[in-house]
Every structure is written in structure tokens, then in C-alpha cells.
Design a protein around this motif. Structure first.
Motif, mmCIF file in Angstrom:
data_model
loop_
_atom_site.group_PDB
_atom_site.id
_atom_site.type_symbol
_atom_site.label_atom_id
_atom_site.label_comp_id
_atom_site.label_asym_id
_atom_site.label_seq_id
_atom_site.Cartn_x
_atom_site.Cartn_y
_atom_site.Cartn_z
ATOM 1 N N LEU A 1 0.797 -1.235 0.000
ATOM 2 C CA LEU A 1 0.000 0.000 0.000
ATOM 3 C C LEU A 1 0.834 1.292 0.000
ATOM 4 O O LEU A 1 0.590 2.168 -0.840
ATOM 5 C CB LEU A 1 -0.993 -0.043 1.170
ATOM 6 C CG LEU A 1 -2.094 1.003 1.175
ATOM 7 C CD1 LEU A 1 -2.839 1.049 -0.139
ATOM 8 C CD2 LEU A 1 -3.087 0.712 2.304
ATOM 9 N N PRO A 2 1.808 1.444 0.921
ATOM 10 C CA PRO A 2 2.525 2.730 0.922
ATOM 11 C C PRO A 2 3.249 3.001 -0.395
ATOM 12 O O PRO A 2 3.184 4.116 -0.927
ATOM 13 C CB PRO A 2 3.514 2.600 2.082
ATOM 14 C CG PRO A 2 3.497 1.190 2.508
ATOM 15 C CD PRO A 2 2.236 0.552 2.005
ATOM 16 N N LEU B 1 0.665 3.934 -3.071
ATOM 17 C CA LEU B 1 0.112 5.277 -2.867
ATOM 18 C C LEU B 1 1.099 6.341 -3.348
ATOM 19 O O LEU B 1 0.703 7.340 -3.956
ATOM 20 C CB LEU B 1 -0.230 5.497 -1.390
ATOM 21 C CG LEU B 1 -1.510 4.810 -0.899
ATOM 22 C CD1 LEU B 1 -1.623 4.880 0.613
ATOM 23 C CD2 LEU B 1 -2.743 5.455 -1.549
ATOM 24 N N TRP C 1 -3.820 14.709 1.293
ATOM 25 C CA TRP C 1 -3.897 13.616 2.261
ATOM 26 C C TRP C 1 -4.605 14.100 3.512
ATOM 27 O O TRP C 1 -4.304 15.178 4.022
ATOM 28 C CB TRP C 1 -2.490 13.125 2.635
ATOM 29 C CG TRP C 1 -1.668 12.666 1.475
ATOM 30 C CD1 TRP C 1 -1.143 13.438 0.468
ATOM 31 C CD2 TRP C 1 -1.259 11.304 1.187
ATOM 32 N NE1 TRP C 1 -0.430 12.649 -0.422
ATOM 33 C CE2 TRP C 1 -0.478 11.349 0.003
ATOM 34 C CE3 TRP C 1 -1.473 10.085 1.828
ATOM 35 C CZ2 TRP C 1 0.088 10.202 -0.569
ATOM 36 C CZ3 TRP C 1 -0.899 8.951 1.259
ATOM 37 C CH2 TRP C 1 -0.141 9.011 0.076
ATOM 38 N N ALA C 2 -5.522 13.277 4.022
ATOM 39 C CA ALA C 2 -6.262 13.660 5.238
ATOM 40 C C ALA C 2 -6.190 12.519 6.239
ATOM 41 O O ALA C 2 -6.524 11.384 5.921
ATOM 42 C CB ALA C 2 -7.714 13.963 4.889
ATOM 43 N N GLU C 3 -5.751 12.832 7.455
ATOM 44 C CA GLU C 3 -5.657 11.791 8.488
ATOM 45 C C GLU C 3 -7.008 11.446 9.074
ATOM 46 O O GLU C 3 -7.225 10.342 9.553
ATOM 47 C CB GLU C 3 -4.722 12.254 9.601
ATOM 48 C CG GLU C 3 -3.274 12.290 9.169
ATOM 49 C CD GLU C 3 -2.345 12.527 10.337
ATOM 50 O OE1 GLU C 3 -2.089 11.568 11.089
ATOM 51 O OE2 GLU C 3 -1.893 13.680 10.500
ATOM 52 N N GLN D 1 -9.773 16.901 8.886
ATOM 53 C CA GLN D 1 -8.800 17.355 7.881
ATOM 54 C C GLN D 1 -9.385 17.267 6.471
ATOM 55 O O GLN D 1 -9.203 18.175 5.653
ATOM 56 C CB GLN D 1 -7.528 16.506 7.949
ATOM 57 C CG GLN D 1 -6.609 16.868 9.111
ATOM 58 C CD GLN D 1 -5.295 16.080 9.067
ATOM 59 O OE1 GLN D 1 -4.969 15.432 8.083
ATOM 60 N NE2 GLN D 1 -4.549 16.152 10.152
ATOM 61 N N ILE E 1 -7.760 5.518 1.445
ATOM 62 C CA ILE E 1 -6.423 5.160 0.937
ATOM 63 C C ILE E 1 -6.343 3.706 0.480
ATOM 64 O O ILE E 1 -5.395 3.328 -0.203
ATOM 65 C CB ILE E 1 -5.327 5.380 2.011
ATOM 66 C CG1 ILE E 1 -5.726 4.688 3.324
ATOM 67 C CG2 ILE E 1 -5.053 6.848 2.233
ATOM 68 C CD1 ILE E 1 -4.641 4.711 4.380
ATOM 69 N N LEU F 1 -7.226 11.867 -0.318
ATOM 70 C CA LEU F 1 -7.010 10.507 0.177
ATOM 71 C C LEU F 1 -7.223 10.492 1.686
ATOM 72 O O LEU F 1 -6.497 11.164 2.426
ATOM 73 C CB LEU F 1 -5.585 10.049 -0.148
ATOM 74 C CG LEU F 1 -5.301 9.709 -1.613
ATOM 75 C CD1 LEU F 1 -3.805 9.527 -1.827
ATOM 76 C CD2 LEU F 1 -6.069 8.464 -2.030
ATOM 77 N N ASP G 1 -7.432 8.706 5.415
ATOM 78 C CA ASP G 1 -7.014 7.604 6.278
ATOM 79 C C ASP G 1 -8.175 7.251 7.231
ATOM 80 O O ASP G 1 -8.833 6.236 7.069
ATOM 81 C CB ASP G 1 -5.748 8.001 7.056
ATOM 82 C CG ASP G 1 -5.277 6.908 8.007
ATOM 83 O OD1 ASP G 1 -6.060 5.985 8.308
ATOM 84 O OD2 ASP G 1 -4.129 6.969 8.473
ATOM 85 N N ALA H 1 -5.198 3.161 8.165
ATOM 86 C CA ALA H 1 -3.798 2.742 8.340
ATOM 87 C C ALA H 1 -3.660 1.887 9.598
ATOM 88 O O ALA H 1 -2.853 0.954 9.636
ATOM 89 C CB ALA H 1 -2.888 3.971 8.417
ATOM 90 N N HIS I 1 -4.904 -1.449 8.686
ATOM 91 C CA HIS I 1 -3.901 -2.044 7.804
ATOM 92 C C HIS I 1 -2.771 -2.698 8.601
ATOM 93 O O HIS I 1 -2.210 -3.723 8.207
ATOM 94 C CB HIS I 1 -3.352 -0.944 6.886
ATOM 95 C CG HIS I 1 -2.303 -1.416 5.920
ATOM 96 N ND1 HIS I 1 -0.958 -1.228 6.141
ATOM 97 C CD2 HIS I 1 -2.398 -2.067 4.743
ATOM 98 C CE1 HIS I 1 -0.281 -1.747 5.145
ATOM 99 N NE2 HIS I 1 -1.127 -2.261 4.273
ATOM 100 N N ALA I 2 -2.441 -2.102 9.747
ATOM 101 C CA ALA I 2 -1.322 -2.602 10.548
ATOM 102 C C ALA I 2 -1.718 -3.798 11.415
ATOM 103 O O ALA I 2 -0.866 -4.442 12.014
ATOM 104 C CB ALA I 2 -0.785 -1.481 11.433
#
Lengths: 475, 212
Positions: free
Chosen positions: A66-67, A70, A86-88, A92, A242, A294, A296, A300, A303-304
Motif C-alpha cells: 500500500l505505501p 500510494l 492527504w487527510a488523516e 482534515q 487510501i 485521500l 485515512d 492505516a 492495515h497494521a
């Protein structure tokens, strides 16, 4: 004042939904129809299994890288003239969109369908900032007029019948002749929204797939509102999660194929729209600026998490929702979440935390229908069950917000007691004898269990005894 | 918002996961042109697309017969070869408009007064009955979208078995235009009671003239 907990609130919404007979009829009819269409479009189970092994691998491969993907996507999009933001989190993302609209001096926005915009509450933010937002997907337009959230991620107004839509349209378009005919209502929406497309200062849309290789946004739709929203106004802002990126263009055909067959039983939608840049100097239409936000918003973190990362494979077809025996009874609003049904029960507790969202995992019978139809083979029932466990008995390093917070001392004690007895034959036999002897004292009421059922009463002679009497040995 | 970008990418990099191999697509057995045309017609007619097979030069004659019969009095064409042919051979009773200026100069007229738009296409996909359009300066994006009737000229030689084949054969990865489209039938919705209804926002009718 006591604020009801999420579980109490969910129960109240479910009770309310179960009491609405006409809405339940709407859901039942719609779900039966859509299931039949999917079954016609994917008639062969072996063929489906082969196809989805490929789509699942494509999505899993994209997520594993993914990273990197992107970054490549960003580079290609920027080279194509599409600006990437990019928006967390929701705040945002909303700030980015609002800022872009203000810079362009936009006062009116026409929107294509976007569940991510629902997730961040974009319409309310824009409305408060004095920007007029009109949803243009027919279903989204209907729920916007009704002041309701969508009740389904693909068919937002599935809970409404033609009479309810007619009443809404009469209230909002009083200058038009009243009709209860579906074709008439559709024609009315076409006329009303046509002017909005022509006049809008900006278009906002979601995205179905992002292709890193070519720097392309892919949008799938039947109505043409997505194409209009992204090509008639001078500014187009796309917003998506994302996780939507895939590596190569040749991975798209199998995904498109299973997406539309799973969602609505179509071999393809009317329009597949590939956007790879704003209007060039020699072109006569199309937006002069294209932006991609994009988001998040917890993705993320998911994803982890090795246990739940597969959640992000989802391509939002809605097949799990359509086949869920709970959803078909209670409908989308009862969930009280942005994403309803099985994908909601899996995604929302991870996104919002188990305290706020964990109750949704109880809106599941673990029947497995969702996992069977998922076009990217997300093991939904297993993961939903794992989420339940994370609420009460989490992994030691669980990254889930509020892991273990749904644990009740009394419940835990009861299960320990149960385990202590059932793991030992002698204790078990002793308990069985005791309960048989005391069977006249068995309670008639057992809370929720006996609201719709008779209380079970132990038989005079238990199964072990009957078996022994019939000549079976104890082993 | 560079900070957000770095935060997100950093979070995503906390895990290393093995990427599964995605096996290659099985080859689609080759089919002759007539089989492809039949498949294309069947798939497109299933979603209410209209398909007519014509000899190469016959499309002008078809338009001259059909447009007045269908009540089309304002036809929109691009600035390419199709528009040029139409300009040099006017159809009685049909006013030809050319999409030759930025949309901002005539948006309202485009949305309100045009009855039909005519375009070419880059080819079509037999499996799904889809037309491949790459709008551009000669045939802008809204030409195939805003008019209630969309007429498409398709060269029979440009049919591909499926999307994957078309992407390879046409070299899409070598460079896509700002907008590329697959169009499969007229605009439709089933948002009220799951009842299929045609012509919600895009064209109500799609007519494909297969040439050659």
C-alpha cells in the motif's frame, strides 16, 4: 440524565425498525430481487470461486504494498495534473474540501455518490459554510430531501417506496405535477437536477478504484450523474479511502466484473468513467482542476493489524448486506452507522472503537452468507466473531481501540464457572443430576430468551440415563 | 498537509506483509468478427441499446431517414470527420450544431436545446456490449452525455472480445486521455423500488451504427 449505552441504543433502534411493517416489506422485496439478480449473474459456484480467488489476490497484493502504491499513484496523478491531498481524519478531509471550494469561489456543489463523504459528514460541513450541496444520484437525492442518511451503500433509498418518494417530491417540487408513477418520478428528478448540473460551480464524487500505474480514478455508475458531476462543473474534487488503490490497469477488468455482478447482477454498469487529468488547453469541456483527497480515518491502523487487515480488501459492492438475514429484517438505519450490514459490523467497530461500535457485532447470526458471496473473499463471519472476542478477551497487543472494554465481570465469572464444570465429567454428571432433581424450580422467565420463546425445562430423566437404560455404555 | 501524508505513510509502513502473486488472466479463445458482432449486439440489446448493421457509407442515409422520424431537429456533432461530413451533406429538417467552443460559452443551450449527439468511438467490447470512447478536442466529454439521444458510429473491425483484450490491444497503459469511457446502454436507475427506469441523467436512447 442517563445517556443510553451503544448496546441499549442499538436495541432501541432495532425494536423501532421491527415495528415498521411497510419499511420491512420494502426491504424484503428489494433484497429478494437483488439476490436473484446476483444469482443469475454468477450462476456457477466453481467459476465464482476461481474468479474471486484472483480478485482477492489482487486486493491483498495491493494492500501488502500500500505505501509504495500510494506514492506511485500520487506521483502519476500529479504528473497528469491531478492534485493529491492527504487527510488523516474527517476534520482534515472536510477542511481540505472546504478550502478548495472557497479558493474557487464555489457557492454550489453537485455531488456524485460517495460513501466516504457520508463517513466524514461532508454535506453538513459545507452546508454550515453556506455552500449549497445537491446530491445527484437518484437514491441519494431522495434521502437528502428526506433529511435521512442512506440505508444501503449501493441503493441509498431502498427503504422508501414510490408513494413515499412521491410525497417527498410533491413537498419539494410543488410547481410540478404530482405523480406516483416510478417513470414519472424519475423524469421529474431528471428535469430538476439538469439545471443543477448546468449551474454547479463544483462537482464532488467518490472513487471506485485508483490505478497507480496510469494515475487514473475509476468511477462506476448507471445514471450518468457521476459523469456529469465530474465533467460539467469547472472544478472536480474526488474523495476516497487510501485502501482503494490497485497497482496495474490490467488488474481492473476482473475487479470490475465481480463488483457489478455482486452489487446488482449486472455484467457491467452503464458507465465506467476513467479520469486521468483535468481539461487540457485544447479541450472544450471537463473540469479545469481535478483534486483527489485521500482519507485515512483509521484505515492505516486497520492495515497494521494482522488479524483484521483483510477488512480493507472491500470494494463496497454491498453483496454482504443484500444477503444478511439481520439486515433484511431491520434495514440500514437500525445499525446507526455509516456502513450497515456485515461490512458495517466489521468495519465500524474498528473505525470507531469497540466501545462505540462493538455492539454492531451482535447484529450478526454468524450464518456465513456474507462470507459466501463476498467478491474479494473477506472472511466476514470469522472476523466479526473475532471482533466480539476482542471486546471481551483481547489479544495482549491488540491495536483495536477499546479492546477488552466490553467485558462484564458477571458474564466472565459465569463462563469460568461453566468451563470449570463442563471440562470435568464428574462435575458435569453431578450438575445434571442436581438440575434434574430441581427441575420444578426452573424459572419460567429468562429475560430476552423467553420474550419470544418458552423457557426450556429439564426432562425427568436426562439423556445419559435414557441412553444407559437403552443399553448404551457410558463411553 | 505534507504532515498528514507523512503520518499516514509512516503508519502504513509499520507492517511488512508478503504480497501474493496474482496469476495471469487465462487467454480468451479467439473469435471471428461476425461472432464478436453477434455477442456485442446481444449484450447491448439486453440493456436497451439499439444496434444497426450498415455498409460503410450508409450512415448518412440512415440519419437522413431516422432523425426526422424520431423528432430530432437539433443534432450536435464534434469538429472531426463525422461533423465535417454532416456539415457538407445537410439533412433536411435537422439543424446541425458543432461542438466547437468551450462549454462555458453555451452550457445552457447545450443542456436545453440539443436533441441528439453523434460521436465515433475507439472500438467496442463484445462480452459486455460496451463502447469505448476517448473524448477529446474533436469530440468533447459532454457530447456523448448531455443530449437525450446518443448515436455512435462503430467500425466493425474495432471489436474486442473483452475489456482486458481491448486494454492490451489499444495500449491503454502507454497513455490514457484525460477522460476515457465505457458506455453500455442508455442511462438507467433502479433507485425507486429496485424498478429499472431508463434515461435518468444521461441519454435516454443509445443507437450504435456498426459500419463495415
Amino acid at each position: 440524565m442517563n445517556v443510553p449505552g451503544p448496546m441499549t441504543a442499538l436495541r432501541a433502534r432495532v425494536r423501532e425498525a421491527l415495528g415498521k411493517a411497510p419499511v420491512r416489506r420494502n426491504f424484503r422485496a428489494a433484497m429478494d430481487g437483488i439476490r436473484a439478480k446476483r444469482a443469475d449473474a454468477l450462476p456457477d459456484a466453481t467459476d465464482f470461486a476461481q474468479r474471486r480467488a484472483r480478485t482477492a489476490a489482487i486486493r491483498a497484493r495491493a494492500l501488502a504494498r500500500l505505501p509504495e502504491l500510494l506514492e506511485r499513484l500520487e506521483q502519476r496523478l500529479e504528473a497528469n495534473g491531478i492534485r493529491v491531498h492527504w487527510a488523516e481524519d474527517a476534520a482534515q478531509a472536510n477542511a481540505i474540501v472546504l478550502d478548495l471550494l472557497r479558493q474557487a469561489g464555489a457557492r454550489s456543489v453537485i455531488k456524485g455518490k460517495s460513501m466516504v463523504s457520508e463517513e466524514i459528514g461532508l454535506n453538513d460541513v459545507l452546508g454550515e459554510a453556506g455552500i449549497a450541496v445537491v446530491e445527484s444520484d437518484l437514491g441519494e437525492y431522495i434521502v437528502q430531501l428526506a433529511g435521512e442518511p442512506p440505508s444501503h451503500i449501493v441503493a441509498p433509498a431502498i427503504h422508501k417506496n414510490r408513494h413515499e418518494v412521491a410525497t417527498l417530491f410533491q413537498a419539494h417540487h410543488p410547481q410540478r405535477e404530482a405523480t406516483e408513477d416510478i417513470e414519472g418520478l424519475t423524469a421529474e428528478a431528471r428535469q430538476v437536477l439538469r439545471a443543477r448540473f448546468a449551474q454547479a460551480d463544483a462537482g464532488i464524487s467518490g472513487v471506485n478504484f485508483l490505478v497507480a500505474e496510469t494515475g487514473t480514478l475509476v468511477l462506476v455508475e448507471n445514471e450518468g450523474n457521476g459523469r456529469l458531476s465530474t465533467s460539467a462543473p469547472p472544478l472536480h474534487i474526488a474523495i476516497t479511502g487510501i485502501e482503494k488503490v490497485i497497482e496495474r490497469l490490467d488488474e481492473l477488468p476482473p475487479l470490475l466484473d465481480l463488483l457489478t455482478r455482486s452489487a446488482t447482477g449486472q455484467p457491467i454498469t452503464t458507465y465506467v468513467n476513467f479520469i486521468s487529468g483535468p481539461r487540457r488547453a485544447d479541450e472544450l469541456d471537463g473540469p479545469r482542476e481535478v483534486h483527489l483527497v485521500l482519507l485515512d480515518n483509521g484505515r492505516a491502523r486497520i492495515h497494521a493489524d494482522p488479524l483484521f487487515a483483510d477488512t480493507l480488501r472491500c470494494i463496497r459492492c454491498g453483496a454482504c448486506i443484500n444477503h444478511c438475514p439481520v439486515y433484511v429484517q431491520v434495514g440500514g438505519h437500525a445499525y446507526g452507522s455509516v456502513y450497515p450490514g456485515p461490512i458495517g459490523a466489521l468495519l465500524e467497530p474498528q473505525r470507531l472503537g469497540l466501545e462505540a461500535g462493538g455492539s454492531l457485532t451482535s447484529a450478526c447470526t454468524l450464518c456465513g452468507a456474507c462470507g459466501d458471496v463476498c467478491p474479494v473473499a473477506i472472511p466476514l463471519p470469522g472476523l466479526i466473531n473475532q471482533l466480539r472476542a476482542e471486546g471481551v478477551e483481547p489479544r495482549t497487543d491488540s491495536p483495536l481501540p477499546d479492546a477488552g472494554r466490553l467485558r462484564h465481570r458477571g458474564e466472565a465469572l459465569l463462563w469460568r464457572l461453566w468451563a470449570a464444570i463442563y471440562a470435568h465429567p464428574r462435575r458435569y454428571r453431578w450438575l445434571a443430576r442436581l438440575l434434574t432433581a430441581l427441575r420444578r424450580l426452573a424459572p419460567r422467565r429468562l429475560g430476552a430468551w423467553t420474550r419470544w420463546r418458552e423457557a426450556p425445562r429439564p426432562a425427568a430423566r436426562d439423556l445419559h440415563r435414557l441412553a444407559r437404560e437403552a443399553g448404551f455404555s457410558d463411553e | 498537509m505534507n504532515e498528514a501524508r507523512n503520518h499516514i505513510l509512516k503508519r502504513l509502513r509499520t507492517v511488512q506483509r508478503e504480497a501474493p502473486d496474482t496469476n495471469a488472466l487465462p487467454a480468451i479463445a479467439g473469435a471471428d468478427a461476425e461472432t464478436l458482432i453477434t455477442r456485442f449486439r446481444t449484450a447491448l440489446e439486453a440493456v436497451r441499446g439499439e444496434v444497426h448493421r450498415l455498409r460503410d457509407g450508409d450512415w448518412m442515409g440512415w440519419l437522413a431517414r431516422e432523425l426526422p422520424a424520431r423528432g430530432v431537429s437539433n443534432l450536435l456533432a464534434g469538429t472531426g470527420k463525422i461533423g465535417h461530413t454532416l456539415q457538407t451533406h445537410p439533412i433536411p429538417g435537422v439543424t446541425l450544431h458543432r461542438y466547437d467552443r468551450p462549454v462555458e460559452d453555451w452550457k445552457d443551450a447545450l443542456f436545453e436545446h440539443i436533441d441528439a449527439g453523434i460521436t465515433g468511438c475507439r472500438g467496442a467490447i463484445a462480452a459486455t456490449g460496451s463502447l469505448i470512447l476517448w473524448p477529446g478536442p474533436e469530440e468533447p466529454r459532454l457530447l456523448s452525455l448531455v443530449p437525450p439521444l446518443h448515436i455512435v458510429l462503430l467500425d466493425a473491425a474495432n471489436l474486442h472480445a473483452d475489456l482486458a483484450t481491448a486494454i492490451r490491444a489499444q495500449g491503454w497503459t502507454q497513455g490514457l486521455p484525460t477522460n476515457a469511457l465505457l458506455i453500455t446502454g442508455p442511462s438507467k436507475t433502479a433507485d425507486i423500488e429496485q424498478t429499472l427506469t431508463w434515461g435518468i441523467h444521461g441519454p435516454r436512447e443509445l443507437v450504435v451504427l456498426v459500419l463495415g
